[in-house]
Motif scaffolding. Structure first.
Motif, PDB file in Angstrom:
ATOM      1  N   GLY A 342      30.235  60.554  86.009  1.00 51.79           N
ATOM      2  CA  GLY A 342      30.902  59.278  86.974  1.00 51.79           C
ATOM      3  C   GLY A 342      31.562  61.067  87.381  1.00 51.79           C
ATOM      4  O   GLY A 342      31.670  61.953  87.397  1.00 51.79           O
ATOM      5  N   ARG A 343      32.946  60.336  88.446  1.00 49.65           N
ATOM      6  CA  ARG A 343      34.187  61.227  89.009  1.00 49.65           C
ATOM      7  C   ARG A 343      34.813  62.490  88.590  1.00 49.65           C
ATOM      8  O   ARG A 343      34.649  61.602  87.523  1.00 49.65           O
ATOM      9  CB  ARG A 343      34.135  61.207  90.950  1.00 49.65           C
ATOM     10  N   SER A 344      35.308  63.797  88.318  1.00 47.16           N
ATOM     11  CA  SER A 344      35.916  63.659  87.611  1.00 47.16           C
ATOM     12  C   SER A 344      37.650  63.436  88.124  1.00 47.16           C
ATOM     13  O   SER A 344      37.614  63.109  89.511  1.00 47.16           O
ATOM     14  CB  SER A 344      35.964  65.489  88.416  1.00 47.16           C
ATOM     15  N   PHE A 345      38.110  64.089  87.795  1.00 47.72           N
ATOM     16  CA  PHE A 345      39.621  63.231  88.237  1.00 47.72           C
ATOM     17  C   PHE A 345      40.223  64.577  87.291  1.00 47.72           C
ATOM     18  O   PHE A 345      40.218  64.941  86.137  1.00 47.72           O
ATOM     19  CB  PHE A 345      39.964  61.810  87.649  1.00 47.72           C
ATOM     20  N   ALA A 346      42.277  65.036  87.857  1.00 51.29           N
ATOM     21  CA  ALA A 346      43.134  66.038  86.870  1.00 51.29           C
ATOM     22  C   ALA A 346      43.476  64.330  85.931  1.00 51.29           C
ATOM     23  O   ALA A 346      43.465  63.356  86.262  1.00 51.29           O
ATOM     24  CB  ALA A 346      43.697  66.155  88.353  1.00 51.29           C
ATOM     25  N   PHE A 347      43.836  64.829  84.648  1.00 50.88           N
ATOM     26  CA  PHE A 347      44.565  64.620  83.828  1.00 50.88           C
ATOM     27  C   PHE A 347      46.065  64.027  84.708  1.00 50.88           C
ATOM     28  O   PHE A 347      45.692  62.772  84.166  1.00 50.88           O
ATOM     29  CB  PHE A 347      45.356  65.984  82.532  1.00 50.88           C
ATOM     30  N   VAL A 348      47.102  64.087  85.228  1.00 54.90           N
ATOM     31  CA  VAL A 348      48.007  63.784  86.122  1.00 54.90           C
ATOM     32  C   VAL A 348      46.931  63.116  87.104  1.00 54.90           C
ATOM     33  O   VAL A 348      47.421  63.336  88.088  1.00 54.90           O
ATOM     34  CB  VAL A 348      49.257  64.365  86.881  1.00 54.90           C
ATOM     35  N   SER A 349      46.693  62.264  86.838  1.00 56.04           N
ATOM     36  CA  SER A 349      46.002  61.163  87.641  1.00 56.04           C
ATOM     37  C   SER A 349      46.082  59.265  87.440  1.00 56.04           C
ATOM     38  O   SER A 349      46.548  59.012  86.146  1.00 56.04           O
ATOM     39  CB  SER A 349      45.038  61.631  88.256  1.00 56.04           C
ATOM     40  N   ARG A 350      45.777  58.550  88.180  1.00 56.49           N
ATOM     41  CA  ARG A 350      45.840  56.811  87.428  1.00 56.49           C
ATOM     42  C   ARG A 350      43.895  57.051  86.608  1.00 56.49           C
ATOM     43  O   ARG A 350      44.578  56.325  85.700  1.00 56.49           O
ATOM     44  CB  ARG A 350      45.294  55.813  88.614  1.00 56.49           C
ATOM     45  N   GLU A 351      43.236  57.640  86.825  1.00 55.62           N
ATOM     46  CA  GLU A 351      42.348  57.884  86.172  1.00 55.62           C
ATOM     47  C   GLU A 351      42.953  58.360  84.099  1.00 55.62           C
ATOM     48  O   GLU A 351      42.923  58.101  83.614  1.00 55.62           O
ATOM     49  CB  GLU A 351      40.804  58.268  86.549  1.00 55.62           C
ATOM     50  N   GLY A 352      43.359  59.087  84.257  1.00 58.52           N
ATOM     51  CA  GLY A 352      44.247  59.531  83.324  1.00 58.52           C
ATOM     52  C   GLY A 352      44.910  59.111  82.372  1.00 58.52           C
ATOM     53  O   GLY A 352      44.563  59.298  81.310  1.00 58.52           O
ATOM     54  N   GLY A 353      45.855  58.248  83.210  1.00 54.61           N
ATOM     55  CA  GLY A 353      47.021  57.437  82.489  1.00 54.61           C
ATOM     56  C   GLY A 353      45.854  56.184  82.181  1.00 54.61           C
ATOM     57  O   GLY A 353      46.508  56.208  80.564  1.00 54.61           O
ATOM     58  N   LEU A 354      44.553  55.969  82.483  1.00 49.24           N
ATOM     59  CA  LEU A 354      43.887  54.881  82.051  1.00 49.24           C
ATOM     60  C   LEU A 354      42.796  54.901  80.671  1.00 49.24           C
ATOM     61  O   LEU A 354      43.112  54.407  79.861  1.00 49.24           O
ATOM     62  CB  LEU A 354      43.162  54.173  83.573  1.00 49.24           C
ATOM     63  N   VAL A 355      42.696  56.584  80.984  1.00 50.19           N
ATOM     64  CA  VAL A 355      42.690  57.332  79.885  1.00 50.19           C
ATOM     65  C   VAL A 355      43.227  57.088  78.076  1.00 50.19           C
ATOM     66  O   VAL A 355      43.162  56.646  77.108  1.00 50.19           O
ATOM     67  CB  VAL A 355      41.726  58.475  79.888  1.00 50.19           C
ATOM     68  N   VAL A 356      44.475  57.757  78.724  1.00 47.22           N
ATOM     69  CA  VAL A 356      45.580  57.835  77.409  1.00 47.22           C
ATOM     70  C   VAL A 356      45.575  55.873  77.351  1.00 47.22           C
ATOM     71  O   VAL A 356      46.120  56.465  75.497  1.00 47.22           O
ATOM     72  CB  VAL A 356      46.023  58.117  78.205  1.00 47.22           C
ATOM     73  N   ASN A 357      46.147  55.251  78.157  1.00 49.64           N
ATOM     74  CA  ASN A 357      46.160  54.006  78.320  1.00 49.64           C
ATOM     75  C   ASN A 357      44.776  53.202  76.793  1.00 49.64           C
ATOM     76  O   ASN A 357      44.940  52.598  75.834  1.00 49.64           O
ATOM     77  CB  ASN A 357      46.272  52.903  79.126  1.00 49.64           C
ATOM     78  N   ASN A 358      43.875  53.853  77.664  1.00 52.19           N
ATOM     79  CA  ASN A 358      42.527  53.654  76.524  1.00 52.19           C
ATOM     80  C   ASN A 358      42.616  54.081  75.510  1.00 52.19           C
ATOM     81  O   ASN A 358      41.799  53.418  73.819  1.00 52.19           O
ATOM     82  CB  ASN A 358      41.402  53.849  77.148  1.00 52.19           C
ATOM     83  N   LEU A 359      43.095  55.923  74.691  1.00 50.79           N
ATOM     84  CA  LEU A 359      42.865  56.249  73.657  1.00 50.79           C
ATOM     85  C   LEU A 359      43.902  55.443  72.714  1.00 50.79           C
ATOM     86  O   LEU A 359      44.012  55.431  71.875  1.00 50.79           O
ATOM     87  CB  LEU A 359      43.435  57.690  74.015  1.00 50.79           C
ATOM     88  N   LEU A 360      45.321  55.238  73.207  1.00 48.95           N
ATOM     89  CA  LEU A 360      46.139  54.280  72.197  1.00 48.95           C
ATOM     90  C   LEU A 360      45.673  53.510  72.260  1.00 48.95           C
ATOM     91  O   LEU A 360      45.941  52.590  71.013  1.00 48.95           O
ATOM     92  CB  LEU A 360      47.736  54.521  73.108  1.00 48.95           C
ATOM     93  N   VAL A 409      54.251  53.620  83.038  1.00 45.70           N
ATOM     94  CA  VAL A 409      53.867  55.079  84.298  1.00 45.70           C
ATOM     95  C   VAL A 409      52.493  54.979  85.125  1.00 45.70           C
ATOM     96  O   VAL A 409      52.421  55.435  86.371  1.00 45.70           O
ATOM     97  CB  VAL A 409      53.499  56.106  83.801  1.00 45.70           C
ATOM     98  N   GLY A 410      51.694  53.876  84.850  1.00 50.53           N
ATOM     99  CA  GLY A 410      50.409  54.048  85.097  1.00 50.53           C
ATOM    100  C   GLY A 410      50.496  53.284  86.624  1.00 50.53           C
ATOM    101  O   GLY A 410      49.746  54.051  87.782  1.00 50.53           O
ATOM    102  N   PRO A 411      50.583  52.331  86.864  1.00 51.66           N
ATOM    103  CA  PRO A 411      50.598  52.367  88.560  1.00 51.66           C
ATOM    104  C   PRO A 411      51.394  52.516  88.931  1.00 51.66           C
ATOM    105  O   PRO A 411      51.404  53.148  90.485  1.00 51.66           O
ATOM    106  CB  PRO A 411      51.285  50.787  88.568  1.00 51.66           C
ATOM    107  N   ALA A 412      52.575  54.212  88.807  1.00 51.97           N
ATOM    108  CA  ALA A 412      53.041  54.633  89.837  1.00 51.97           C
ATOM    109  C   ALA A 412      51.975  55.944  90.306  1.00 51.97           C
ATOM    110  O   ALA A 412      52.676  56.758  90.912  1.00 51.97           O
ATOM    111  CB  ALA A 412      54.344  55.010  88.928  1.00 51.97           C
ATOM    112  N   LEU A 413      50.760  56.064  88.940  1.00 46.43           N
ATOM    113  CA  LEU A 413      49.609  57.503  89.385  1.00 46.43           C
ATOM    114  C   LEU A 413      49.231  57.196  90.997  1.00 46.43           C
ATOM    115  O   LEU A 413      48.640  56.132  91.024  1.00 46.43           O
ATOM    116  CB  LEU A 413      49.202  57.323  88.225  1.00 46.43           C
ATOM    117  N   ARG A 414      48.941  57.929  90.870  1.00 52.62           N
ATOM    118  CA  ARG A 414      47.433  58.216  91.865  1.00 52.62           C
ATOM    119  C   ARG A 414      46.501  58.556  91.625  1.00 52.62           C
ATOM    120  O   ARG A 414      46.167  59.461  90.790  1.00 52.62           O
ATOM    121  CB  ARG A 414      48.228  58.737  93.264  1.00 52.62           C
ATOM    122  N   TRP A 415      45.186  58.214  91.976  1.00 49.20           N
ATOM    123  CA  TRP A 415      44.186  57.725  91.677  1.00 49.20           C
ATOM    124  C   TRP A 415      43.525  59.620  92.275  1.00 49.20           C
ATOM    125  O   TRP A 415      44.855  60.508  92.924  1.00 49.20           O
ATOM    126  CB  TRP A 415      43.230  58.076  92.624  1.00 49.20           C
TER     127      TRP A 415
END
Length: 644
Positions: A342-360, A409-415
């Motif tokens: 899929g589309r790429s994204f930076a680590f500091v982003s909403r997607e990055g936060g969701l990946v960390v969320n899923n890992l935890l 933190v997640g909802p405060a991040l931008r896509w």
């Protein structure tokens, strides 16, 4: 004849499930007229299959409500003197009936996919229905060859053996059915994933079609777990709301996986990211449902929820688990190379936060899975041990705190991309709230465990962070899915505050009193007035009358010891007084033969109700998101119908 009709409907449904699978294979392999006919026929077959298994379930309920003692299952799990509500719910308060309920909801899910699902392309839709047929076929075989719910007794029993008194509670009519519906919702998500892997159509369209099923399953699992926790709290009389019992864990594991899947499928649907994550999590979530079914129905556990004691049935379910999950993982391994990134994204982003969320979430899921299965594996090598709350709290507690921080933190991040400094500025108020709570508790609350201290502080911080996304919006124009996210995250913070308060501030008293004597628990003075007999529809009891008072407030509580004759069982029925700041929980114990005093167990549990209020808010948030997306789709279809 009702039992025979139910069995016939079950056989016909099984045959149609097999036909559904064959039609799916034919439609996907043939590109000629025969393939087209198979593609057109598979939907109606799935709908009729769902109707037939519903008839089978209705037949089982009818023989239970009518107390047909010529049916073996009724004779072993019911009684003519039981109230009708427990006869009704008793249809699934046993091994065979619960499995029939499982496959009934599965059939209903398949029928709904066939009837309503229009977002998927035809090939993926057909592959999804074929996967549903394959899952249903295995469970029909299990029922028909290993767990027939309609087996007759000859001669019929004179009277039934009754139902476990702990299960004679209104919660039984509600708790298992919602959990099962959640499990089956995950089976539909699993079938969607298999269908998308077969056709290679893993993308936003697939995600938007699967999302309502995941969301619905997650809401139902949340309701089922919350209701089950409160049922155990008030019915079992031990004053706790979660014991990390393997059967409790069996419901928690699918919820953890479904939570990760829900976040992942949202990213895929909205931003075309996390494609492989989404498919893998769909497989894992259903795997957890199957493992839960195996644990509860295999007979390897002893619990009020674990009905089966025949290891052959466990081997059958284990075979199904290996077949479905092994097959899906093999398909995932074979096809994942063809799924485009899929589309790429930076680590500091909403997607990055969701990946960390899923890992935890995945780490917590792994801890719960290991802690649940380890004693069973050790028992296989002749070693008897138990893994209890200290392990789970020590291992999963710190990870859960980290998860709460990421949720805040997640909802405060931008896509796509964000700046860490800007995120820190947006998180100022939640940080101030968490730090202020921490400092206040250190000053005023005395000695608390570090986990409770951090749990309470993080919970307050999460609540503040959760409402930030709507503080600068026009509330009337804020989409319902945004409100759903806010309410669900607030609910998680509220639950965490309740858990921390219960752990840190609960006061407990175990006393022996004569009638007329009183004791103190927390801020309450509790007096034992008298003990007297009481009689119910199928039980007798000794009941205590307690008068509780504090600062001008008062309550009368009546805990009981109940005696059932069929089967012979004694249970403790707690009595609870609920106030805005907590619950007074009372249990009547035995009479001391030497002194004549009565044992009482008393708890004052400050803010314990926040645990379940939070669960309700989490489920409400999911329901708001689900309704909001459905309403938006309905408006769009209506506009298209009006304007073309």
């Amino acid at each position: 004849m009702i039992a025979e009709s139910g069995l016939a409907a079950l056989w016909l449904a099984a045959m149609l499930a097999g036909l559904q699978l064959l039609l799916g294979v034919l439609a996907l392999r043939r590109k000629d007229a025969a393939g087209e006919q198979a593609m057109a026929a598979i939907g109606p077959v799935a709908i009729v299959q769902g109707a037939l298994v519903a008839i089978a379930m209705a037949s089982l309920i009818a023989v239970f409500v009518g107390t047909d003692l010529s049916v073996k299952l009724v004779a072993e799990n019911s009684h003519s003197a039981k109230p009708w509500i427990y006869k009704f719910a008793g249809a699934w308060g046993n091994h065979e009936g619960s499995m029939l309920l499982w496959v009934t909801i599965l059939g209903a899910g398949g029928a709904l996919v066939a009837w309503k699902e229009r977002a998927l392309d035809r090939a993926t839709h057909v592959a999804t229905l074929a996967a549903q047929g394959a899952i249903a076929l295995g469970f029909y075989a299990f029922l028909l060859f290993a767990s027939n719910p309609f087996a007759r007794l000859n001669p019929a029993a004179v009277e039934g053996q009754g139902l476990n008194p702990l299960l004679q509670d209104p919660g039984l009519a509600f708790h298992p059915s919602t959990l099962y519906a959640g499990y089956v919702g995950l089976s539909v998500a699993f079938s969607f994933a298999v269908g998308a892997l077969v056709t290679g159509q893993v993308g936003p369209v697939f995600a938007r079609a699967m999302r309502p099923w995941v969301l619905g399953a997650w809401v139902l699992l949340t309701i089922g777990i919350t209701a089950g926790s409160y049922w155990a709290y008030y019915e079992l009389g031990w004053g706790g709301w979660w014991f990390w019992d393997p059967v409790e864990n069996a419901s928690l594991m699918p919820w953890l996986a479904a939570t990760a899947l829900l976040h992942s499928v949202n990213v895929l649907a909205a931003r075309d990211g996390l494609r492989a994550w989404t498919v893998m999590l769909a497989v894992v979530a259903f795997s957890m449902s199957m493992i839960g079914t195996f644990l509860v129905r295999s007979g390897i556990l002893t619990s009020v929820h674990a009905f089966a004691v025949d290891p052959r049935r466990g081997a059958f379910i284990l075979g199904l688990l290996g077949l479905y999950i092994g097959g899906a993982l093999a398909l995932f391994g074979a096809r994942i190379g063809q799924v485009r990134a899929g589309r790429s994204f930076a680590f500091v982003s909403r997607e990055g936060g969701l990946v960390v969320n899923n890992l935890l979430l995945s780490v917590i899921l792994g801890i719960v899975l290991i802690g649940t299965l380890y004693p069973l594996v050790a028992a296989g090598f002749g070693v008897r041990l138990s893994v209890g709350p200290p392990f789970f709290q020590a291992a999963a507690g710190p990870i859960a705190l980290a998860l709460v921080a990421v949720m805040a933190v997640g909802p405060a991040l931008r896509w796509r991309r964000d700046q860490a400094e800007a995120v820190l500025i947006r998180m100022l108020w939640p940080l101030v709230a968490a730090a202020g709570t921490f400092a206040l508790l250190l000053t005023l609350a005395g000695r608390m465990s570090i986990l409770s201290l951090l749990g309470l502080s993080f919970g307050i911080g999460l609540i503040v962070a959760s409402v930030l996304p709507v503080t600068r919006r026009n509330w009337r124009r804020t989409p319902l899915p945004i409100w759903g996210m806010v309410v669900a995250h607030v609910g998680m913070g509220v639950s965490m505050v309740g858990m921390a308060c219960d752990s840190a501030f609960t006061a407990e008293r175990l006393v022996a009193l004569y009638p007329g004597q009183a004791t103190i628990v927390g801020p309450w003075r509790v007096q034992l007035d008298r003990i007297y007999p009481n009689v119910g529809p199928n039980w007798s009891a000794l009941e205590a009358r307690l008068t509780a008072t504090r600062d001008g407030d008062g309550a009368t509580l009546r805990p009981q010891q109940r005696f059932f004759t069929d089967p012979p069982t004694t249970t403790s029925e707690s009595a609870i007084a609920t106030r805005w700041d907590g619950q007074l929980y009372t249990v009547l114990g035995q009479q001391d033969a030497a002194t004549g005093r009565w044992q009482l167990r008393l708890w004052w549990k400050p803010f314990v109700t926040l645990i379940w209020l939070g669960g309700v808010l989490i489920a409400l948030g999911g329901a708001l998101a689900l309704f909001g997306r459905w309403f938006k789709g309905w408006q769009q279809r209506r506009r298209e119908a009006l304007w073309g």
